[in-house]
Design a protein around this motif. Structure first.
Motif, PDB file in Angstrom:
ATOM      1  N   ALA A   1       0.841  -1.203   0.000  1.00 19.94           N
ATOM      2  CA  ALA A   1       0.000   0.000   0.000  1.00 19.94           C
ATOM      3  C   ALA A   1       0.875   1.252   0.000  1.00 19.94           C
ATOM      4  N   HIS A   2       1.955   1.229   0.764  1.00 21.37           N
ATOM      5  CA  HIS A   2       2.882   2.375   0.796  1.00 21.37           C
ATOM      6  C   HIS A   2       3.560   2.552  -0.565  1.00 21.37           C
TER       7      HIS A   2
ATOM      8  N   GLU B   1       1.094   3.650  -3.200  1.00 19.76           N
ATOM      9  CA  GLU B   1       0.372   4.865  -2.795  1.00 19.76           C
ATOM     10  C   GLU B   1      -1.137   4.637  -2.760  1.00 19.76           C
ATOM     11  N   VAL B   2      -1.530   3.492  -2.212  1.00 17.86           N
ATOM     12  CA  VAL B   2      -2.946   3.189  -2.009  1.00 17.86           C
ATOM     13  C   VAL B   2      -3.310   3.677  -0.619  1.00 17.86           C
ATOM     14  N   ARG B   3      -4.219   4.624  -0.563  1.00 14.97           N
ATOM     15  CA  ARG B   3      -4.614   5.237   0.710  1.00 14.97           C
ATOM     16  C   ARG B   3      -5.727   4.434   1.372  1.00 14.97           C
ATOM     17  N   ALA B   4      -5.686   4.347   2.670  1.00 21.26           N
ATOM     18  CA  ALA B   4      -6.741   3.734   3.487  1.00 21.26           C
ATOM     19  C   ALA B   4      -7.082   2.312   3.036  1.00 21.26           C
ATOM     20  N   PHE B   5      -6.062   1.540   2.718  1.00 24.64           N
ATOM     21  CA  PHE B   5      -6.313   0.142   2.356  1.00 24.64           C
ATOM     22  C   PHE B   5      -6.731  -0.622   3.607  1.00 24.64           C
ATOM     23  N   GLU B   6      -7.827  -1.343   3.511  1.00 26.95           N
ATOM     24  CA  GLU B   6      -8.338  -2.112   4.637  1.00 26.95           C
ATOM     25  C   GLU B   6      -7.846  -3.550   4.544  1.00 26.95           C
TER      26      GLU B   6
ATOM     27  N   GLN C   1      -9.728  -0.681  -3.501  1.00 25.04           N
ATOM     28  CA  GLN C   1     -10.624   0.058  -2.611  1.00 25.04           C
ATOM     29  C   GLN C   1     -11.993  -0.601  -2.477  1.00 25.04           C
TER      30      GLN C   1
END
Length: 195
Positions: A41-42, A45-50, A106
């Motif tokens: 995710a870092h 650049e995937v934001r708010a990955f659950e 997402q």
């Protein structure tokens, strides 16, 4: 330290929930799926990955046998993979059913889980092998399964997993002999595709 200890967080993960990751220097690191997803995710650049935690699910196969599946969710940058594993018994590392679906990173992981469970139910409703006179034989004219590494063959030949059972290459060949003279078609599908 066990073979399944995550080098990032130190957690001991079950074998189906670890990922071997290559480092720039060519060495491999073992990460639990949560640490793997945080790292990807870092990088992507995937934001708010659950990173979901799913409870194992038990489903009946075509013979009424209850099969238990464990889940793993992995981020592949632009895709989320959700996988279901029936854990093998004894020394048969490659045995058991496995299923996979891909979705948007997402996407709601529980919606993807619902779709995966439906795929699993469809696949479990069919038997491709039946027992005849103490031997496994092809039930009809279609066989679906998975190609795996056969440690007994040192990589020279694969084994296949059909109906969750490990079948070595020579056993599979013997099953096909009842169709001598028939034509065949081999279609190789990605694990996330519907077989």
């Amino acid at each position: 330290m066990t073979d399944n200890t995550c080098v990032q967080c130190g957690a001991v993960a079950p074998p189906h929930d670890v990922v071997r990751v290559a480092s720039p220097d060519g060495a491999f690191r073992l990460l639990c799926s949560r640490c793997f997803n945080i790292e990807i995710a870092h990088l992507a650049e995937v934001r708010a990955f659950e990173h979901p935690e799913f409870t194992p699910v038990r489903l009946h196969d075509a013979d009424g046998v209850v099969r238990e599946f464990h889940f793993r969710s992995l981020l592949f940058g632009d895709q989320r993979s959700l996988e279901a594993f029936e854990l093998p018994f004894g020394n048969e590392d490659c045995a058991g059913y496995r299923f996979q679906l891909l979705g948007d990173p997402q996407s709601d992981p529980f919606e993807l889980l619902g779709d995966l469970v439906q795929k699993m139910k469809r696949a479990l409703a069919f038997r491709h092998l039946v027992e005849d006179a103490g031997h496994l034989v092809v039930a009809e004219t279609t066989v679906r399964g998975r190609i795996e590494w056969d440690g007994d063959e040192s990589g020279r030949l694969p084994c296949v997993v059909i109906d969750g059972k490990r079948v070595n290459w020579s056993e599979f060949g013997a099953m096909l002999m009842s169709f001598e003279g028939w034509q065949f078609r081999i279609e190789l599908l990605d694990p996330s595709d519907e077989a």
